[in-house]
Scaffold this active site. Structure first.
Site, PDB file in Angstrom:
ATOM      1  N   THR A 302      11.107  90.405  82.540  1.00 21.31           N
ATOM      2  CA  THR A 302      11.276  90.848  83.926  1.00 21.31           C
ATOM      3  C   THR A 302      11.008  92.348  83.992  1.00 21.31           C
ATOM      4  O   THR A 302      10.540  92.957  83.022  1.00 21.31           O
ATOM      5  CB  THR A 302      12.683  90.501  84.482  1.00 21.31           C
ATOM      6  OG1 THR A 302      13.567  91.509  84.101  1.00 21.31           O
ATOM      7  CG2 THR A 302      13.194  89.184  83.984  1.00 21.31           C
ATOM      8  N   LYS A 306       6.943  93.525  82.724  1.00 21.48           N
ATOM      9  CA  LYS A 306       5.995  92.436  82.985  1.00 21.48           C
ATOM     10  C   LYS A 306       4.523  92.826  82.819  1.00 21.48           C
ATOM     11  O   LYS A 306       3.725  92.022  82.375  1.00 21.48           O
ATOM     12  CB  LYS A 306       6.176  91.913  84.418  1.00 21.48           C
ATOM     13  CG  LYS A 306       7.292  90.904  84.576  1.00 21.48           C
ATOM     14  CD  LYS A 306       7.282  90.354  85.997  1.00 21.48           C
ATOM     15  CE  LYS A 306       8.399  89.363  86.181  1.00 21.48           C
ATOM     16  NZ  LYS A 306       8.414  88.753  87.498  1.00 21.48           N
ATOM     17  N   ASP A 343       5.883  82.546  87.327  1.00 20.92           N
ATOM     18  CA  ASP A 343       6.249  82.929  88.702  1.00 20.92           C
ATOM     19  C   ASP A 343       5.304  82.222  89.678  1.00 20.92           C
ATOM     20  O   ASP A 343       5.709  81.791  90.757  1.00 20.92           O
ATOM     21  CB  ASP A 343       6.126  84.452  88.902  1.00 20.92           C
ATOM     22  CG  ASP A 343       7.313  85.200  88.303  1.00 20.92           C
ATOM     23  OD1 ASP A 343       8.374  84.571  88.111  1.00 20.92           O
ATOM     24  OD2 ASP A 343       7.169  86.409  88.022  1.00 20.92           O
ATOM     25  N   ALA A 367       3.616  93.664  98.389  1.00 24.06           N
ATOM     26  CA  ALA A 367       2.408  93.715  97.567  1.00 24.06           C
ATOM     27  C   ALA A 367       2.760  94.115  96.135  1.00 24.06           C
ATOM     28  O   ALA A 367       1.936  94.643  95.392  1.00 24.06           O
ATOM     29  CB  ALA A 367       1.407  94.699  98.174  1.00 24.06           C
ATOM     30  N   GLY A 369       5.004  92.903  92.382  1.00 26.42           N
ATOM     31  CA  GLY A 369       4.796  91.883  91.347  1.00 26.42           C
ATOM     32  C   GLY A 369       4.897  90.460  91.885  1.00 26.42           C
ATOM     33  O   GLY A 369       4.007  89.628  91.632  1.00 26.42           O
ATOM     34  N   GLY A 473      14.746  81.245  97.644  1.00 20.65           N
ATOM     35  CA  GLY A 473      14.315  81.836  96.382  1.00 20.65           C
ATOM     36  C   GLY A 473      14.914  81.139  95.171  1.00 20.65           C
ATOM     37  O   GLY A 473      14.377  81.242  94.060  1.00 20.65           O
TER      38      GLY A 473
HETATM   39  P1  NAP Z   1       8.303  95.081  93.345  1.00 19.26           P
HETATM   40  O1  NAP Z   1       7.157  94.878  92.401  1.00 19.26           O
HETATM   41  O2  NAP Z   1       9.143  96.284  93.238  1.00 19.26           O
HETATM   42  O3  NAP Z   1       7.679  95.037  94.836  1.00 19.26           O
HETATM   43  C1  NAP Z   1       8.489  95.201  95.943  1.00 19.26           C
HETATM   44  C2  NAP Z   1       7.635  95.058  97.209  1.00 19.26           C
HETATM   45  O4  NAP Z   1       8.539  95.085  98.307  1.00 19.26           O
HETATM   46  C3  NAP Z   1       6.644  96.189  97.413  1.00 19.26           C
HETATM   47  O5  NAP Z   1       5.532  95.681  98.075  1.00 19.26           O
HETATM   48  C4  NAP Z   1       7.418  97.150  98.306  1.00 19.26           C
HETATM   49  O6  NAP Z   1       6.599  97.883  99.179  1.00 19.26           O
HETATM   50  C5  NAP Z   1       8.241  96.203  99.139  1.00 19.26           C
HETATM   51  N1  NAP Z   1       9.483  96.827  99.565  1.00 19.26           N
HETATM   52  C6  NAP Z   1      10.452  97.321  98.776  1.00 19.26           C
HETATM   53  N2  NAP Z   1      11.462  97.811  99.531  1.00 19.26           N
HETATM   54  C7  NAP Z   1      11.096  97.636 100.823  1.00 19.26           C
HETATM   55  C8  NAP Z   1      11.721  97.948 102.062  1.00 19.26           C
HETATM   56  N3  NAP Z   1      12.898  98.534 102.104  1.00 19.26           N
HETATM   57  N4  NAP Z   1      11.056  97.632 103.204  1.00 19.26           N
HETATM   58  C9  NAP Z   1       9.848  97.043 103.162  1.00 19.26           C
HETATM   59  N5  NAP Z   1       9.210  96.729 102.012  1.00 19.26           N
HETATM   60  C10 NAP Z   1       9.837  97.014 100.851  1.00 19.26           C
HETATM   61  O7  NAP Z   1       9.300  93.854  93.300  1.00 19.26           O
HETATM   62  P2  NAP Z   1       8.934  92.339  92.931  1.00 19.26           P
HETATM   63  O8  NAP Z   1       9.051  92.106  91.475  1.00 19.26           O
HETATM   64  O9  NAP Z   1       7.676  91.982  93.605  1.00 19.26           O
HETATM   65  O10 NAP Z   1      10.155  91.539  93.589  1.00 19.26           O
HETATM   66  C11 NAP Z   1      10.318  91.471  94.992  1.00 19.26           C
HETATM   67  C12 NAP Z   1      11.476  90.530  95.287  1.00 19.26           C
HETATM   68  O11 NAP Z   1      11.090  89.198  94.986  1.00 19.26           O
HETATM   69  C13 NAP Z   1      12.679  90.806  94.415  1.00 19.26           C
HETATM   70  O12 NAP Z   1      13.558  91.683  95.059  1.00 19.26           O
HETATM   71  C14 NAP Z   1      13.327  89.447  94.232  1.00 19.26           C
HETATM   72  O13 NAP Z   1      14.363  89.276  95.176  1.00 19.26           O
HETATM   73  C15 NAP Z   1      12.212  88.482  94.541  1.00 19.26           C
HETATM   74  N6  NAP Z   1      11.861  87.717  93.319  1.00 19.26           N
HETATM   75  C16 NAP Z   1      12.348  86.467  93.228  1.00 19.26           C
HETATM   76  C17 NAP Z   1      12.044  85.704  92.137  1.00 19.26           C
HETATM   77  C18 NAP Z   1      12.589  84.302  92.060  1.00 19.26           C
HETATM   78  O14 NAP Z   1      12.532  83.707  90.987  1.00 19.26           O
HETATM   79  N7  NAP Z   1      13.091  83.756  93.149  1.00 19.26           N
HETATM   80  C19 NAP Z   1      11.236  86.206  91.118  1.00 19.26           C
HETATM   81  C20 NAP Z   1      10.729  87.508  91.237  1.00 19.26           C
HETATM   82  C21 NAP Z   1      11.047  88.256  92.350  1.00 19.26           C
HETATM   83  P3  NAP Z   1       5.900  99.274  98.737  1.00 19.26           P
HETATM   84  O15 NAP Z   1       4.583  98.885  98.155  1.00 19.26           O
HETATM   85  O16 NAP Z   1       5.795  99.988 100.029  1.00 19.26           O
HETATM   86  O17 NAP Z   1       6.818  99.921  97.760  1.00 19.26           O
END
Ligand code: NAP
Length: 528
Positions: A302, A306, A343, A367, A369, A473
């Site tokens: 994680t 990753k 994922d 946009a 991970g 989720g």
């Molecule tokens: P990440 O790589 O940090 O990406 C976060 C994304 O969300 C970026 O596009 C970011 O935009 C946007 N963002 C962050 N804070 C924001 C806010 N306050 N308002 C609007 N946009 C915001 O995180 P990730 O790994 O993709 O994970 C995202 C979420 O997916 C996690 O929080 C988790 O809850 C969920 N997830 C779930 C699983 C599952 O198994 N169910 C697995 C993985 C992830 P910017 O580009 O502008 O920073």
């Protein structure tokens, strides 16, 4: 020489000793009574009491009523990391009295042992009690051999050596130290700290005489300590042996990851001799060393590793390569590491159960991970994808890479979709920030929120209010884990059991997190 034949003690104890704390003897004894039937090996932390000496008759009564119980008396002085503020003489008096109050073992810190006169230690020995001489290093894992040499002149029944793990490989240092001792049956070795969690499970496999556990979550007497029930039920510590295969989830932070509960439940249900551990690290080199030293058979990867791990894999599946991230590593028999991205399956699988993705119009929020896994995953199945992200440039880049389009927030109210996927942390417990979508923006047949803690996010609630079908989720979390299980074991994953365990853990977390800013979700969880 040791006072009590270690065999006598060993025949009475299991691999887990439950550390009991409390501010009154009544509180401690109540906790002890709650665990003694399941785990009759108990350490009473007398140093937590205001008047340990006066409390000893009550413990004597407890041992006379609970003859199967084996008790350790510990009265650690504050200078050595405990809570006892009395003198060294007072500590000795308490331990001697404990020895005649039904306790089978007393714990004497190395620093106390070194300050006592030989004759005083002899007085303790003359009681016939077994002695642990213990040493805690609250800053690092270093010079274990030197600590052993310092303990040796006291000829205790058990040597307790408890350093602090700053890295995952500190656990390897401790385990190798135990393994290389000529007679390690009298050594108790544990690494403290979040990075040391592995040693609390694998230490006994390396030869540690036993390990310490907390009575319940929240009652830890050392950093990183695991609750006894978790060690026994989740990690199945009593069954961990040399043949047990080791898996883990690596990242930072990892402390509240639900993966160990879910994956260990899957191994238990399918009777796979394997254990799955939380590997707290942000350094890839540290993780890779551990993988090869232990050796670890498979990894869930994680944040923040990753992407970085990709360069260290022998081969990855085509989607991991496209996405540029891998969440699953398989260690082949030759030691080479292979990468997969489950994922994608965790997102595409639940969607395909409900609709055909070919030609489907999909909006992805975010946009990062998870969004990349969603975008590439549904594009691969022929969906028409629109991306909306807080930072438009990142959305544009992802759209270019994946053959998708970007969309502006203002256009949503006038656009219909087959699916809206939230791949931002918005809605997650503790996450601040206004929701991206309002009711007028939800012109869709299905909403999939990848956020799984809480289960019922604001977006899921909004969709429900408009009678739009939802996917939570939790389903993604279970599906990505189920595919990992299958990659590692070649067996079908027990998905229902995994789902049950995750929902149970999420509800427990919601109930034990009073600081959670998600009161609606908490109320909901409690009601169910
Ligand atoms: P990440 O790589 O940090 O990406 C976060 C994304 O969300 C970026 O596009 C970011 O935009 C946007 N963002 C962050 N804070 C924001 C806010 N306050 N308002 C609007 N946009 C915001 O995180 P990730 O790994 O993709 O994970 C995202 C979420 O997916 C996690 O929080 C988790 O809850 C969920 N997830 C779930 C699983 C599952 O198994 N169910 C697995 C993985 C992830 P910017 O580009 O502008 O920073």
């Amino acid at each position: 020489m040791p006072t009590v034949a270690p065999q006598f003690i060993r025949s009475r104890i299991g691999k887990v000793c439950v550390a009991i704390t409390g501010t009154t003897p009544a509180e401690m004894l109540e906790k002890a009574l709650a665990v003694v039937k399941d785990t009759p090996f108990i350490e009473f932390r007398l140093d937590y009491l205001e008047k340990p000496l006066a409390a000893l008759p009550k413990f004597k009564h407890f041992f006379s009523e609970n003859t199967a119980a084996t008790g350790i008396a510990t009265c650690r002085r504050s200078a050595n990391g405990g809570k006892f503020t009395g003198t060294l003489a007072a500590e000795l008096e308490i331990l001697i009295k404990a020895a005649t109050s039904g306790f089978h073992i007393v714990d004497l810190e190395l620093e106390s042992a070194e300050s006592l006169k030989k004759a005083d230690i002899q007085k303790l020995r003359d009681t016939g009690v077994a002695i642990i001489v213990s040493y805690h290093d609250f800053s690092a894992t270093k010079d274990l051999e030197g600590i052993y040499q310092r303990i040796q002149p006291f000829h205790p029944d058990f040597y307790k050596i408890v350093p602090t793990a700053r890295t995952l490989t500190d656990n390897v240092t401790l385990m190798r130290f135990i393994e290389h001792m000529e007679d390690h049956s009298n050594i108790i070795g544990i690494c403290m700290g979040d990075a040391g969690i592995i040693s609390r499970v694998l230490g006994v496999r390396a030869g540690s005489a036993f390990t310490f556990a907390a009575a319940t979550t929240g009652e830890e007497t050392g950093p990183g300590q695991i609750a006894a029930r978790t060690l026994i039920d989740t990690y199945r510590i009593e069954q961990v042996d040399a043949a047990t295969k080791v898996y883990g989830v690596a990242g930072n932070p990892i402390r509240s990851s639900l993966s160990p509960a879910m994956m260990n439940a899957a191994f238990r249900r399918e009777t796979v001799n394997a254990v799955y551990l939380a590997l707290q690290t942000h350094k890839l080199a540290d993780l890779l060393k551990l993988v090869h030293e232990i050796p670890i058979q498979g990894l869930s990867v994680t944040m923040p590793l990753k992407q970085e791990i990709m360069a260290h894999l022998e081969k990855t599946d085509p989607l991991s390569t496209k996405i540029g991230a891998c969440n699953t590593v398989l260690r082949a028999q030759d030691g080479k590491l292979y990468g997969f991205n489950t994922d994608v399956a965790g997102i595409v699988g639940p969607l395909e159960k409900r609709l055909s993705l070919r030609g489907a119009k999909v909006l992805v929020l975010g946009a990062g991970g998870a969004a990349r896994a969603a975008v590439f995953g549904v594009r691969d199945k022929g969906a028409d994808v629109f991306i909306l992200n807080r930072t438009p440039e990142t959305a544009q880049k992802l759209a270019r890479q994946s053959g998708s389009k970007t969309i502006k927030k203002e256009a949503l109210a006038k656009t219909t979709f087959d699916v809206i996927i939230n791949a931002t942390p918005l809605g997650m417990a503790g996450q601040k920030g206004a929701q991206m979508l309002e009711a007028k923006d939800l012109n869709t047949k299905l909403v999939f929120d990848l956020v799984y803690n809480p289960i019922e996010t604001p977006l899921i609630r909004l969709a429900r209010q408009q009678s739009i079908p939802i996917i939570t989720g939790v389903e993604m979390f279970v599906q990505q884990g189920a595919r990992q299980f299958e990659i590692w074991t070649g067996k079908p994953a027990p998905e229902e059991e995994m789902l049950r365990v995750v929902i149970h853990a999420l509800r427990q977390q919601a109930e034990t997190a009073p600081e959670s800013p998600e009161p609606a979700a908490k109320t909901k969880a409690r009601k169910k």
